[in-house]
Design a protein around this motif. Structure first.
Motif, PDB file in Angstrom:
ATOM      1  N   VAL A 263     -12.863  32.994  19.059  1.00  0.00           N
ATOM      2  CA  VAL A 263     -12.904  31.839  19.804  1.00  0.00           C
ATOM      3  C   VAL A 263     -13.732  31.286  21.092  1.00  0.00           C
ATOM      4  CG1 VAL A 263     -10.600  32.545  21.473  1.00  0.00           C
ATOM      5  CG2 VAL A 263     -10.774  30.386  20.364  1.00  0.00           C
TER       6      VAL A 263
ATOM      7  N   PHE B 280     -11.998  26.560  22.868  1.00  0.00           N
ATOM      8  CA  PHE B 280     -10.705  27.820  21.825  1.00  0.00           C
ATOM      9  C   PHE B 280     -11.016  26.701  20.325  1.00  0.00           C
ATOM     10  CE2 PHE B 280      -6.369  28.002  21.383  1.00  0.00           C
ATOM     11  CZ  PHE B 280      -6.529  28.651  21.516  1.00  0.00           C
ATOM     12  N   ARG B 281     -12.353  26.801  20.672  1.00  0.00           N
ATOM     13  CA  ARG B 281     -13.043  26.127  18.561  1.00  0.00           C
ATOM     14  C   ARG B 281     -13.004  28.059  18.253  1.00  0.00           C
ATOM     15  NH1 ARG B 281     -11.656  22.413  16.297  1.00  0.00           N
ATOM     16  NH2 ARG B 281     -13.266  22.503  15.091  1.00  0.00           N
TER      17      ARG B 281
ATOM     18  N   GLU C 160     -14.117  30.147  24.535  1.00  0.00           N
ATOM     19  CA  GLU C 160     -12.790  30.296  25.821  1.00  0.00           C
ATOM     20  C   GLU C 160     -13.063  29.304  25.905  1.00  0.00           C
ATOM     21  OE1 GLU C 160     -13.052  33.250  29.730  1.00  0.00           O
ATOM     22  OE2 GLU C 160     -14.524  33.325  28.125  1.00  0.00           O
TER      23      GLU C 160
END
Ligand SMILES: [Zn+2]
Lengths: 171, 383
Positions: free
Chosen positions: A72, A77-78, A74
């Protein structure tokens, strides 16, 4: 400052006081054994190190390429599912000359931890490792370095598959 | 100040004895992703602060709060980690919303206990290093002492304790997230090897890995986000004496006081009438009975009879641990209280699938921090 104090008030304790049981204390040792599952991203990273490759991951949203890879981003958040082999060269972002070992022994020749921004990763994205084959006073921020790998047959899928980074001959 | 606080997002992964395919960070991420999708929020844009619960010795990493932000979408946001049970974390998140400083707060708890190879030795490190630990006892002994005195004072029987195991592990068969569902007879439970007499091996929960994330919101925000908020009606927590030398061994005083604190806030005078169902601590089978009595669902010594009579079964008057509890789901260490609250919230949303209870409006979750502690918390939820 303490060197200037000739006499300390109080009762000094010696090693012998402990050995003779004059000092009451309780000794115990924790048996804490752990085995961390490396998971998807770090598992791939370690597997790639075994092959002599430094693997990064790319965020398709912010386009950052991070190393070590993660599943992910940071910042966005994808999910990150693009894994990208990077160079084994890079630039020293910061370093230190350490004259005390992890188990608190003084040493003459310093250990040199450094964060190395890996070529192919986004700026400020680097891996924490050691520098070697270098005269400590000559290490500098911005120094170009290259990984020195363990022989392929000795690699085991660990960060120590890279022995250290050494200065790259600058042209 | 925000008067009312709701749970608006639930996410979890697990619960399984081992999870070799995921790191603990990836477990947390997966649970968080589900919770954010459930709440319809973006953690980077919407969530204002994060609370996690973790015990350094369970993680194998000290100052563990350093290792939580990235996988929760919490980088460059206020984050803190509590060394406590999941319900302590839920209480902290609740208070953060109540301050009025935050409208959207996330709480996380997880267990990666399969990576801790020497759990009994690490648990022993919760014993007093000078007074108790030199005796070198497996920490289950604390449960043995407690159960023995509890049976002695209340007249509760070993069979009644074992009936909790039969019930909870059977309940777990209707919970796809549970690891330890089983159809056992009372005799099979009692025939298990002794652990710390009178406690038997089959009356102690087995561990599981997993992660749970909940999104909490102020009333205004909750009404925007969802049409099925789960309201936090009351929160309480309490610690009894930490000392093994002078605690009350028969009763869970900490649970009683935590319950009273939560009841006072929720305006509950008669829990048996006003609470429809509960998820309570059952890390050891007798703890469920002790908890029911401490929480005022019945008088001391009655919980065993109620269990035998089926009152605490899913189709009884007072369903307890419909999820399967720790005995049926698996003991998820620091996330245990969140696992209890998760089931209460799912039931209140009508999303508990095959184990859904009918017409439930108020539920209670209670947890305990395991041996050798007297630390517990209670949360009361309503829909
Ligand atoms: Zn990104």
């Amino acid at each position: 400052m303490t060197a200037n104090i000739k006499e300390f008030p109080g009762t000094p304790l010696s090693e012998q006081d402990f050995a003779e049981g004059n000092i009451l204390f309780n000794y115990d040792e924790l048996r804490g054994h752990f085995a961390w599952d490396t998971g998807i991203a770090i598992g791939r990273y370690l597997a790639a190190l075994k092959e002599g490759i430094i693997l990064g991951a790319r965020c398709t949203t912010c386009r950052k390429i991070v190393v070590p890879p993660r599943i992910v981003c940071e910042w966005c958040f994808r999910p990150m599912h693009e894994y990208i082999p990077l160079q084994d060269t890079g630039t020293v972002n910061t370093f230190s000359l350490c004259y005390v070992t992890w188990d608190v022994k003084r040493i003459e020749e310093p250990e040199i931890p450094a964060v190395i921004e890996i070529d192919g990763a986004s700026p400020l994205h680097g891996i924490m490792h050691m520098l070697g084959e270098v005269d400590p006073p000559k290490v500098h921020i911005g120094m170009r370095v290259q990984a020195v790998w363990k022989p392929a047959e000795e690699r085991e899928g660990a960060v120590t598959d890279i022995l250290y980074f050494r200065p790259l001959q600058e042209v | 100040m925000n008067e009312r606080v709701a749970i608006v997002g639930l996410g979890w992964v697990g619960f399984r004895p081992v999870t070799p395919e995921r790191s603990y960070k990836e477990l947390m991420y997966e649970a968080a992703l589900r919770a954010y999708a459930d709440a319809g929020v973006n953690p980077r844009r919407d969530v204002e602060t994060f609370v996690t619960v973790a015990e350094d010795f369970h993680e194998g990493t000290s100052i563990f709060d350093e290792y939580v932000p990235d996988q929760l979408g919490a980088a460059l946001k206020p984050v803190h980690t509590i060394g406590g049970d999941g319900l302590h974390g839920l209480a902290a998140a609740y208070m953060l919303v109540r301050t009025g400083q935050f409208d959207l707060v996330v709480v996380e708890g997880h267990s990666k206990v399969s990576n801790l190879l020497t759990l009994p030795e690490v648990t022993a490190y919760a014993q007093d290093p000078v007074l108790n630990r030199p005796l070198r006892l497996n920490t289950h002994f604390v449960a043995g002492l407690e159960m023995n005195r509890y049976l002695h004072e209340t007249g509760t029987t070993r069979e009644q304790c074992a009936s909790v195991v039969v019930k909870n592990r059977y309940n777990a068969l209707s919970n796809p997230s549970a690891s330890y569902g089983a159809e056992l007879t009372l005799e099979e439970v009692l025939a298990g090897p002794p652990l710390a007499w009178p406690l038997g091996r089959r009356e102690a929960a087995e561990q599981a890995d997993g992660a749970i994330v909940m999104v909490l919101a102020s009333e205004d925000r909750a009404r925007h986000l969802t049409d099925r908020p789960v309201w936090i009606l009351g929160v309480g927590w309490c610690n009894d004496s930490p000392s093994l030398e002078n605690r009350d061994w028969a009763q869970a005083i900490y649970a009683r006081e935590a319950g009273r604190m939560a009841y006072r806030q929720a305006g509950i005078g008669n829990p048996r009438d006003q609470i429809d169902f509960a998820e309570v601590d059952d890390v050891y089978a007798y703890k469920e009975l002790q908890a029911l009595e401490a929480l005022g669902f019945c008088r001391p010594g009655e919980a065993g009879e109620l269990t035998e009579a089926g009152v605490t079964a899913p189709d009884g008057d007072l369903p307890i641990n419909v999820s399967g509890g720790s005995l049926g789901v698996g003991h998820v260490l620091d996330a245990t209280g969140l696992a209890r609250a998760l089931e209460v919230a799912l039931q209140l949303r009508g999303e508990a699938g095959p184990r859904q209870l009918e017409d439930v409006e108020v539920g209670l979750a209670q947890s305990w921090r395991d041996v050798p502690t007297t630390s517990g918390a209670v949360v009361i939820l309503g829909n």
